[in-house]
Write a protein that holds these residues in place. Sequence first.
Motif, short mmCIF file in Angstrom:
data_model
loop_
_atom_site.label_atom_id
_atom_site.label_comp_id
_atom_site.label_asym_id
_atom_site.label_seq_id
_atom_site.Cartn_x
_atom_site.Cartn_y
_atom_site.Cartn_z
N PHE A 28 0.84 -1.19 0.00
CA PHE A 28 0.00 0.00 0.00
C PHE A 28 0.89 1.25 0.00
O PHE A 28 1.69 1.44 0.92
CB PHE A 28 -0.89 0.02 1.24
N PRO A 29 0.74 2.15 -0.98
CA PRO A 29 1.59 3.35 -1.05
C PRO A 29 1.15 4.44 -0.08
O PRO A 29 0.06 4.40 0.48
CB PRO A 29 1.42 3.81 -2.50
N TYR A 30 2.01 5.43 0.08
CA TYR A 30 1.78 6.53 1.01
C TYR A 30 0.96 7.65 0.34
O TYR A 30 0.70 7.61 -0.87
CB TYR A 30 3.11 7.08 1.53
N SER A 31 0.58 8.67 1.11
CA SER A 31 -0.24 9.77 0.60
C SER A 31 0.45 10.46 -0.58
O SER A 31 1.63 10.80 -0.52
CB SER A 31 -0.51 10.80 1.70
N PHE A 89 -0.84 -14.67 2.59
CA PHE A 89 -0.50 -13.32 2.15
C PHE A 89 -0.24 -12.43 3.35
O PHE A 89 -0.59 -12.74 4.49
CB PHE A 89 -1.61 -12.73 1.27
N ALA A 90 0.39 -11.30 3.06
CA ALA A 90 0.66 -10.27 4.06
C ALA A 90 0.36 -8.92 3.44
O ALA A 90 0.26 -8.78 2.22
CB ALA A 90 2.11 -10.34 4.54
N PHE A 91 0.21 -7.90 4.30
CA PHE A 91 0.05 -6.51 3.86
C PHE A 91 1.27 -5.71 4.31
O PHE A 91 1.76 -5.89 5.43
CB PHE A 91 -1.19 -5.87 4.49
N PHE A 92 1.72 -4.81 3.43
CA PHE A 92 2.75 -3.84 3.78
C PHE A 92 2.21 -2.46 3.44
O PHE A 92 1.79 -2.22 2.31
CB PHE A 92 4.05 -4.07 3.00
N GLY A 93 2.20 -1.55 4.42
CA GLY A 93 1.76 -0.18 4.17
C GLY A 93 2.79 0.80 4.66
O GLY A 93 3.21 0.73 5.83
N ALA A 98 -0.40 2.60 5.56
CA ALA A 98 -0.65 1.56 6.57
C ALA A 98 -2.07 1.64 7.12
O ALA A 98 -2.59 0.63 7.62
CB ALA A 98 0.36 1.70 7.71
N LEU A 99 -2.69 2.81 7.04
CA LEU A 99 -4.03 2.97 7.63
C LEU A 99 -5.11 2.28 6.80
O LEU A 99 -5.91 1.51 7.36
CB LEU A 99 -4.32 4.45 7.83
N PRO A 100 -5.20 2.48 5.48
CA PRO A 100 -6.16 1.67 4.71
C PRO A 100 -5.80 0.19 4.71
O PRO A 100 -6.69 -0.65 4.60
CB PRO A 100 -6.11 2.28 3.30
N ALA A 101 -4.51 -0.14 4.85
CA ALA A 101 -4.14 -1.56 4.96
C ALA A 101 -4.76 -2.16 6.22
O ALA A 101 -5.35 -3.25 6.18
CB ALA A 101 -2.62 -1.70 4.98
N PHE A 120 2.49 -5.43 8.00
CA PHE A 120 3.69 -4.64 8.15
C PHE A 120 3.34 -3.15 8.06
O PHE A 120 2.71 -2.71 7.09
CB PHE A 120 4.71 -4.98 7.06
N VAL A 121 3.76 -2.40 9.07
CA VAL A 121 3.51 -0.96 9.15
C VAL A 121 4.86 -0.26 9.08
O VAL A 121 5.74 -0.53 9.90
CB VAL A 121 2.80 -0.61 10.47
N SER A 122 5.03 0.64 8.13
CA SER A 122 6.31 1.31 7.94
C SER A 122 6.18 2.81 8.18
O SER A 122 5.48 3.51 7.44
CB SER A 122 6.80 1.05 6.50
N GLY A 123 6.81 3.29 9.26
CA GLY A 123 6.89 4.72 9.50
C GLY A 123 5.55 5.42 9.68
O GLY A 123 5.38 6.54 9.21
N GLN A 124 4.62 4.78 10.38
CA GLN A 124 3.29 5.35 10.57
C GLN A 124 2.80 5.11 11.99
O GLN A 124 2.69 3.96 12.43
CB GLN A 124 2.29 4.74 9.58
N PRO A 125 2.47 6.18 12.75
CA PRO A 125 1.86 6.01 14.07
C PRO A 125 0.52 5.28 13.98
O PRO A 125 -0.09 5.18 12.90
CB PRO A 125 1.69 7.45 14.58
N ALA A 126 0.06 4.79 15.11
CA ALA A 126 -1.17 3.99 15.17
C ALA A 126 -2.39 4.80 14.75
O ALA A 126 -2.39 6.04 14.79
CB ALA A 126 -1.35 3.46 16.60
N PRO A 127 -3.46 4.11 14.32
CA PRO A 127 -4.66 4.80 13.83
C PRO A 127 -5.22 5.86 14.77
O PRO A 127 -5.63 6.94 14.30
CB PRO A 127 -5.65 3.65 13.62
#
Length: 259
Positions: A28-31, A89-93, A98-101, A120-127
């Motif tokens: 999942f790409p970033y904004s 499968f896995a998710f990487f955001g 990471a939020l829509p993931a 997998f959450v990369s460089g993103q604080p929690a929802p």
Amino acid sequence: MTSGSGTVTSPWFVRPQSADHAARIFCFPYSGAGASAFSAWPAVIGDVELCPVQFPGRENRLAHPHYGTYEDLADSLVEPLEPLVDSPFAFFGHCAGALPAYETVIRLAERGLPGPACLFVSGQPAPHEASRDRMLTMTESELRAGLESVIRGRGMVPRPDMIDLGMGVLLRDLEAARAYRRTEPVRVRCPVVVLHWRDDPEVRLDQLEGWRQYADSVDIQVVDGGHHDFMYARDELLGLLTSWRDSSAARKREPKGIA
């Protein structure tokens, strides 16, 4: 849609998915970005196929209406994902991706569909802390300068028309980020691996601790590089992204207990 060659094609994915691989990672790409954020990533790591997700309203889907909100995005993504979750499968955001993931993990569970083996959450604080994102308070001139810097970092010349197009996507994505509110954590069934980029000036390590409320198993890993270095698909990152396959294989090899 499945083609005659046995591959699954959809506008949500820039690469047709094949049945020839044992597992997949949906990226999942970033904004402000699209699936091209993963253009330097290999198509396959070992037995794991990498599947960049293409959100509507950008790149080859520029003519498609913007997704609106992260919740709407997750709702819309479940149907094209359904024929592809028949294997592990896995998710990487990365960053806001990471939020829509995370929201998609919740939607899959609500509909009784298989969930990812790892998020997998990369460089993103929690929802519940997403509203603190520094980008949400930046002026358009600051955002434009940041976009120009990212484009230069990818080895391209930031032409004015390219910047104008990118700003249009970024501003709509930031509207979705501002509208996102999840005050109460919903725990997911899969492990969550949170990646902190050691040289990231935007997100501190302590800002990622909030993810511990979102799953029984949350592992925070520190990796070398800055906020956008995920795009270079370094060996350290790719090794982490396939570690869940090793864990799954180990669990299968464990002797079964006797009831």
